[in-house]
Motif scaffolding. Structure first.
Motif, short mmCIF file in Angstrom:
data_model
loop_
_atom_site.label_atom_id
_atom_site.label_comp_id
_atom_site.label_asym_id
_atom_site.label_seq_id
_atom_site.Cartn_x
_atom_site.Cartn_y
_atom_site.Cartn_z
N HIS A 62 0.83 -1.21 0.00
CA HIS A 62 0.00 0.00 0.00
C HIS A 62 0.86 1.27 0.00
O HIS A 62 0.67 2.15 -0.85
CB HIS A 62 -0.95 0.02 1.20
CG HIS A 62 -1.87 1.20 1.17
ND1 HIS A 62 -1.53 2.41 1.73
CD2 HIS A 62 -3.10 1.36 0.63
CE1 HIS A 62 -2.51 3.27 1.53
NE2 HIS A 62 -3.48 2.65 0.87
N ALA A 63 1.78 1.38 0.92
CA ALA A 63 2.60 2.60 1.03
C ALA A 63 3.46 2.84 -0.22
O ALA A 63 3.46 3.96 -0.75
CB ALA A 63 3.45 2.56 2.29
N PRO A 64 4.16 1.83 -0.74
CA PRO A 64 4.96 2.08 -1.94
C PRO A 64 4.12 2.46 -3.17
O PRO A 64 4.51 3.35 -3.94
CB PRO A 64 5.70 0.77 -2.18
CG PRO A 64 5.66 0.02 -0.90
CD PRO A 64 4.44 0.49 -0.18
N VAL A 65 2.96 1.82 -3.33
CA VAL A 65 2.08 2.15 -4.47
C VAL A 65 1.54 3.57 -4.31
O VAL A 65 1.54 4.37 -5.24
CB VAL A 65 0.94 1.12 -4.61
CG1 VAL A 65 -0.14 1.61 -5.56
CG2 VAL A 65 1.50 -0.22 -5.10
N PHE A 66 1.09 3.90 -3.09
CA PHE A 66 0.58 5.25 -2.82
C PHE A 66 1.66 6.29 -3.12
O PHE A 66 1.41 7.31 -3.78
CB PHE A 66 0.13 5.37 -1.36
CG PHE A 66 -0.30 6.76 -0.98
CD1 PHE A 66 -1.59 7.20 -1.26
CD2 PHE A 66 0.58 7.62 -0.35
CE1 PHE A 66 -1.99 8.49 -0.92
CE2 PHE A 66 0.19 8.91 0.00
CZ PHE A 66 -1.10 9.34 -0.29
N ASN A 67 2.88 6.07 -2.65
CA ASN A 67 3.97 7.03 -2.85
C ASN A 67 4.34 7.17 -4.32
O ASN A 67 4.66 8.27 -4.79
CB ASN A 67 5.19 6.65 -2.02
CG ASN A 67 4.96 6.88 -0.55
OD1 ASN A 67 4.21 7.77 -0.16
ND2 ASN A 67 5.59 6.08 0.29
N ALA A 100 -4.00 10.42 -5.22
CA ALA A 100 -3.13 9.26 -5.00
C ALA A 100 -3.86 8.17 -4.22
O ALA A 100 -3.71 6.99 -4.52
CB ALA A 100 -1.85 9.69 -4.27
N ALA A 101 -4.66 8.57 -3.24
CA ALA A 101 -5.43 7.58 -2.47
C ALA A 101 -6.45 6.88 -3.37
O ALA A 101 -6.60 5.65 -3.31
CB ALA A 101 -6.13 8.25 -1.30
N ASP A 102 -7.14 7.66 -4.22
CA ASP A 102 -8.09 7.06 -5.16
C ASP A 102 -7.38 6.11 -6.12
O ASP A 102 -7.86 5.02 -6.41
CB ASP A 102 -8.82 8.14 -5.95
CG ASP A 102 -9.79 8.95 -5.10
OD1 ASP A 102 -10.13 8.49 -3.99
OD2 ASP A 102 -10.19 10.03 -5.55
N GLY A 103 -6.24 6.56 -6.63
CA GLY A 103 -5.48 5.74 -7.57
C GLY A 103 -4.99 4.45 -6.93
O GLY A 103 -5.02 3.38 -7.54
N THR A 104 -4.55 4.55 -5.68
CA THR A 104 -4.07 3.36 -4.96
C THR A 104 -5.20 2.35 -4.79
O THR A 104 -5.01 1.15 -4.99
CB THR A 104 -3.49 3.77 -3.59
OG1 THR A 104 -2.42 4.70 -3.80
CG2 THR A 104 -2.98 2.56 -2.83
N GLN A 105 -6.36 2.84 -4.46
CA GLN A 105 -7.52 1.96 -4.32
C GLN A 105 -7.82 1.27 -5.65
O GLN A 105 -8.09 0.06 -5.69
CB GLN A 105 -8.73 2.76 -3.85
CG GLN A 105 -9.94 1.92 -3.59
CD GLN A 105 -11.09 2.75 -3.02
OE1 GLN A 105 -10.97 3.94 -2.78
NE2 GLN A 105 -12.21 2.09 -2.81
N GLU A 106 -7.76 2.02 -6.74
CA GLU A 106 -8.00 1.44 -8.07
C GLU A 106 -6.95 0.38 -8.41
O GLU A 106 -7.27 -0.65 -9.02
CB GLU A 106 -8.00 2.52 -9.14
CG GLU A 106 -9.26 3.35 -9.17
CD GLU A 106 -10.49 2.52 -9.50
OE1 GLU A 106 -10.45 1.68 -10.42
OE2 GLU A 106 -11.51 2.71 -8.81
N VAL A 107 -5.70 0.63 -8.04
CA VAL A 107 -4.63 -0.34 -8.32
C VAL A 107 -4.94 -1.68 -7.65
O VAL A 107 -4.87 -2.73 -8.29
CB VAL A 107 -3.26 0.21 -7.85
CG1 VAL A 107 -2.21 -0.90 -7.85
CG2 VAL A 107 -2.82 1.36 -8.73
#
Length: 162
Positions: free
Chosen positions: A37-42, A54-61
């Motif tokens: 989660h943290a590396p993808v968010f960053n 970035a939070a929305d994108g991380t959720q989509e990933v």
């Protein structure tokens, strides 16, 4: 953190995690999200510079990873696969929100102060305007009738438009 996440040694046993993910293990998915989660968010944040995007994108990933894990090829790097999804997600987001036509489709766009989102011009007189026009016509006609020698002037129709 799940038992799976705490027991997994990341460098050596990624294939076991992938097998569990492909089998539909919720614990394995929890482990995946916890670890990445943290590396993808960053990564997404570095591309978009907006924490909420970035939070929305991380959720989509992670949603796309969950849906697409069955097609993941064993032997590939799970980290690289997730990062590719993240980069594509960030690029798509940036492309969409920087496109000139995006403003037409954004429902959350704020209108200028004092304006509604969509203004339609009404080409018809309002009932108030129609009544005011008839009253003015009546007063003008009355004044014209009082002038000597103008009584033959054509009268205005009460139904004509202003």
């Amino acid at each position: 953190m799940s038992d799976w996440a705490s027991a997994l040694s990341w460098g050596r046993d990624e294939s076991a995690l992938v097998s569990e993910l492909q089998a539909g293990s919720e614990a394995a998915f929890d482990c995946l999200v916890t670890h990445y989660h943290a590396p993808v968010f960053n990564l997404i944040l570095s591309m978009l510079a907006d924490p909420s995007d970035a939070a929305d994108g991380t959720q989509e990933v992670f949603l796309k990873a969950f849906k697409g894990i069955k097609s993941f090829r064993q032997g590939s790097s799970l980290k690289t696969w997730l990062y590719r999804i993240a980069v594509r997600e960030a690029l798509n987001h940036r492309r969409w929100f920087q496109a000139p036509f995006a403003e037409k489709y954004l429902h959350d766009a704020e209108p200028e102060e004092g304006h509604c989102k969509l203004e339609l011009e009404d080409l018809h007189a309002t009932p108030f305007d129609q009544l005011a026009s008839r009253e003015i016509q009546t007063v003008v006609q009355s004044a014209l009738n009082e002038i000597p020698g103008v009584s033959a002037a054509p009268s205005f129709s009460a139904t004509s438009k202003a």
